[in-house]
Write an enzyme that holds these catalytic residues in place. Structure first.
Site, mmCIF file in Angstrom:
data_model
loop_
_atom_site.group_PDB
_atom_site.id
_atom_site.type_symbol
_atom_site.label_atom_id
_atom_site.label_comp_id
_atom_site.label_asym_id
_atom_site.label_seq_id
_atom_site.Cartn_x
_atom_site.Cartn_y
_atom_site.Cartn_z
ATOM 1 N N GLU A 105 0.890 -1.173 0.000
ATOM 2 C CA GLU A 105 0.000 0.000 0.000
ATOM 3 C C GLU A 105 0.920 1.213 0.000
ATOM 4 O O GLU A 105 1.491 1.563 1.038
ATOM 5 C CB GLU A 105 -0.865 0.008 1.268
ATOM 6 C CG GLU A 105 -1.821 -1.156 1.389
ATOM 7 C CD GLU A 105 -3.082 -0.978 0.566
ATOM 8 O OE1 GLU A 105 -3.261 0.080 -0.057
ATOM 9 O OE2 GLU A 105 -3.873 -1.931 0.516
ATOM 10 N N CYS A 159 -2.296 9.143 2.394
ATOM 11 C CA CYS A 159 -1.937 8.583 1.076
ATOM 12 C C CYS A 159 -2.944 8.996 0.020
ATOM 13 O O CYS A 159 -2.576 9.280 -1.117
ATOM 14 C CB CYS A 159 -1.813 7.068 1.164
ATOM 15 S SG CYS A 159 -3.239 6.265 1.896
HETATM 16 P P1 NAP Z 1 8.292 4.866 4.889
HETATM 17 O O1 NAP Z 1 9.413 5.733 5.236
HETATM 18 O O2 NAP Z 1 8.379 4.041 3.677
HETATM 19 O O3 NAP Z 1 8.056 3.931 6.159
HETATM 20 C C1 NAP Z 1 7.028 2.968 6.181
HETATM 21 C C2 NAP Z 1 7.488 1.813 7.033
HETATM 22 O O4 NAP Z 1 8.507 1.113 6.311
HETATM 23 C C3 NAP Z 1 8.115 2.224 8.368
HETATM 24 O O5 NAP Z 1 7.795 1.278 9.331
HETATM 25 C C4 NAP Z 1 9.597 2.195 8.048
HETATM 26 O O6 NAP Z 1 10.402 2.046 9.172
HETATM 27 C C5 NAP Z 1 9.660 0.984 7.153
HETATM 28 N N1 NAP Z 1 10.827 0.912 6.296
HETATM 29 C C6 NAP Z 1 11.307 1.868 5.476
HETATM 30 N N2 NAP Z 1 12.378 1.396 4.805
HETATM 31 C C7 NAP Z 1 12.577 0.128 5.225
HETATM 32 C C8 NAP Z 1 13.538 -0.881 4.927
HETATM 33 N N3 NAP Z 1 14.492 -0.680 4.037
HETATM 34 N N4 NAP Z 1 13.445 -2.066 5.563
HETATM 35 C C9 NAP Z 1 12.474 -2.288 6.462
HETATM 36 N N5 NAP Z 1 11.529 -1.366 6.801
HETATM 37 C C10 NAP Z 1 11.588 -0.182 6.184
HETATM 38 O O7 NAP Z 1 6.939 5.651 4.737
HETATM 39 P P2 NAP Z 1 6.367 6.741 5.713
HETATM 40 O O8 NAP Z 1 7.078 7.999 5.441
HETATM 41 O O9 NAP Z 1 6.326 6.232 7.112
HETATM 42 O O10 NAP Z 1 4.846 6.817 5.221
HETATM 43 C C11 NAP Z 1 4.416 7.673 4.260
HETATM 44 C C12 NAP Z 1 4.176 6.956 2.951
HETATM 45 O O11 NAP Z 1 3.225 5.904 3.122
HETATM 46 C C13 NAP Z 1 3.566 7.882 1.935
HETATM 47 O O12 NAP Z 1 4.137 7.657 0.678
HETATM 48 C C14 NAP Z 1 2.096 7.478 1.938
HETATM 49 O O13 NAP Z 1 1.414 7.832 0.759
HETATM 50 C C15 NAP Z 1 2.189 6.011 2.155
HETATM 51 N N6 NAP Z 1 0.931 5.455 2.689
HETATM 52 C C16 NAP Z 1 0.187 4.634 1.898
HETATM 53 C C17 NAP Z 1 -1.018 4.133 2.364
HETATM 54 C C18 NAP Z 1 -1.885 3.225 1.519
HETATM 55 O O14 NAP Z 1 -2.773 2.583 2.081
HETATM 56 N N7 NAP Z 1 -1.666 3.136 0.221
HETATM 57 C C19 NAP Z 1 -1.461 4.475 3.641
HETATM 58 C C20 NAP Z 1 -0.676 5.305 4.418
HETATM 59 C C21 NAP Z 1 0.534 5.786 3.931
HETATM 60 P P3 NAP Z 1 11.263 3.258 9.777
HETATM 61 O O15 NAP Z 1 10.293 4.265 10.284
HETATM 62 O O16 NAP Z 1 12.028 2.598 10.845
HETATM 63 O O17 NAP Z 1 12.099 3.791 8.659
#
Ligand code: NAP
Length: 455
Positions: A229, A263
């Site tokens: 997602e 999102c």
């Molecule tokens: P993010 O930086 O990608 O983090 C999301 C999760 O992934 C966090 O738990 C993060 O942990 C983990 N993560 C990141 N890189 C990783 C890796 N290499 N290995 C393991 N885990 C990893 O995203 P965010 O900034 O928190 O969230 C915002 C994004 O989510 C936006 O793009 C938004 O549009 C999207 N989103 C989508 C939906 C949907 O349903 N489509 C819903 C909500 C949000 P850490 O915090 O420890 O880095």
């Protein structure tokens, strides 16, 4: 990696937490596997009852759970209460419908014999979740998988550790069996190690495209089923026949709720040229009503961003957008000077494909606005994106709205309402917004063994 809660409004550190050790992790995986094996022999009804108890725990302690969202990631307290209520509604949906959804289905129209399709769990599911809806996102994965008897291990965003622990506490207070849900404060290497473990049969990630690519690659390497997602650049279409004032009110809300960190937020307004000047004036009138303040103050209308690093990233993106030729139609694009992670709302125009930021998701209170001279042009602008998450169309002519909705290449579209997830409706994206579906009947089958027994 440090799991640390910092209040994004005050900039003050609240608390840090130790990472799980490899030894503890092994023990927690054993515990989760034990739950899985026992759950496959127990009734679905038993688990749906537990889910109701979890929902009661959350509902009866709304204020406690809501405040953690405000202090960990800056959500307005009113929106935090709404998130608690939504989390409860997801739990209640699967509590109410779980038995029906997992009942074996007869398939009688076979060329030879008959079949019964049975549904069961597949093993441990790893949920990697973002900070923007710290409970609701977790519940979207946890509730259907718990009903299936799939244990869920949560790796939450490192900036919301108290919310992660609160979810765990709610499970414990509701008396859920050991191993059904396990929060871990793990490093990225440990996450890779978990995905490699053969007991882990599913990975659900909600987050950025970067994290999606990384986690999906790990899952693919290990032949583990995944759902993603990811982000979006959703359109909010305003056609020529609307009540401009009402549409502008929803347009502002759809962009500025959760400080724009949703999102499916309205990231690109597409407005019929005939009403463009009136709509823009009405939109500015709505944007001025949003004021940054303490998320715990009931009167605050605009939350800070989730962290200083989110603020820095958005500021850099906005500077690139403007350097690429975009015009500022509303707001002050200079960096916010406060100690917290505040960001002033902006409306930008003049984005075209030559702008390097054209297809980037701006995760904060920054809107883009485009004019369209026909319904065909609306569809063309909407689909000129590598994302495909959601969208909204405002028109008095619902049939016209439906025709446009069918042509928009996204996972979901609303007509005359702000897009928001609901328990009963599948949620997910296409293109670079990810794959797989959460919520509704579709969500429970993502990590199910769908097994025909043919006789
Ligand atoms: P993010 O930086 O990608 O983090 C999301 C999760 O992934 C966090 O738990 C993060 O942990 C983990 N993560 C990141 N890189 C990783 C890796 N290499 N290995 C393991 N885990 C990893 O995203 P965010 O900034 O928190 O969230 C915002 C994004 O989510 C936006 O793009 C938004 O549009 C999207 N989103 C989508 C939906 C949907 O349903 N489509 C819903 C909500 C949000 P850490 O915090 O420890 O880095």
């Amino acid at each position: 990696m440090s799991y640390t809660a910092v209040n994004p409004y005050t900039g003050q550190k609240i608390r840090s937490f130790e990472n799980v050790t490899d030894q503890q992790l092994e023990m927690l995986l054993d515990q989760a596997q034990d739950f899985y094996e026992k759950a496959q022999r127990r009734s679905v009804e038993e688990r749906t009852e537990f889910l109701n108890e979890f929902a009661d725990e959350f509902e009866n302690n709304t204020e406690k759970y809501a405040r953690i969202l405000s202090t960990n990631m800056g959500k307005l307290i009113s929106e935090a209460r709404q998130e608690v209520a939504k989390t409860v509604s997801f739990a209640r949906y699967y509590a109410k419908n779980g038995v029906r959804l997992l009942k074996p289905q007869p398939y009688n129209d076979l060329s030879s014999g008959q079949a019964q399709v049975e549904f069961s769990g597949i093993g441990i599911v790893l949920a990697v979740e973002p900070w923007n809806f710290p409970y609701a996102q977790v519940m979207r994965v946890f509730a259907p998988n718990f009903v299936l008897g799939d244990p869920v291990i949560l790796k939450h965003a490192s900036i919301v550790p108290e919310a992660a622990l609160a979810f765990q506490e709610a499970c414990d207070n509701a008396g859920l069996p050991l191993g059904a849900f396990t929060n871990i404060f793990a490093s990225y290497d440990q996450i890779d190690h978990i995905i490699e473990d053969p007991r882990v049969q599913g990975v659900a990630l909600t987050g950025s495209e970067g994290a999606g690519r990384k986690i999906a690659a790990s899952a693919g390497k290990n032949l583990t089923k995944s759902t993603l997602e990811l982000g979006g650049t959703d359109v909010f279409v305003v056609l020529d026949d609307v009540d401009v004032g009402a549409a502008a009110k929803d347009a502002a809300k759809a962009r500025l709720t959760n400080a724009g960190q949703v999102c499916t937020a309205a990231k690109r307004y597409i407005v019929s040229a005939e009403i463009y000047p009136d709509f823009l004036a009405a939109l500015r009138d709505e944007f001025v009503k949003y004021h940054l303040g303490d998320p715990l103050d009931e009167k605050t209308t605009l939350a800070p961003l989730s962290s200083k690093s989110a603020q820095k990233q958005l500021q850099e993106q906005v500077e690139k957008v403007i350097a690429g030729g975009a015009k500022v139609l509303f707001g002050d694009p200079t960096p916010n000077k406060g100690k917290g992670a505040g960001f002033s709302p902006l409306i930008l125009s003049g984005m075209d494909e030559s702008n390097l930021m054209y297809e980037e998701e701006l995760f904060g209170p920054v809107a883009q606005i485009y004019q369209a001279h026909s319904d065909n042009e609306v569809v063309k602008i909407a689909n000129n994106s590598r994302h495909g998450l959601g969208g909204a169309i405002y028109t008095k002519d619902v049939e016209r709205g439906k025709k446009i909705a069918s042509r928009i290449e996204t996972g979901q579209v609303t007509i005359n309402q702000i897009l928001s997830s609901q328990s009963e409706v599948p949620f997910g994206g296409v293109k670079d917004s990810g794959y797989g579906r959460e919520l509704s009947d579709w969500g429970i089958y993502e990590f199910a063994n769908i097994k025909p027994v043919i006789y």
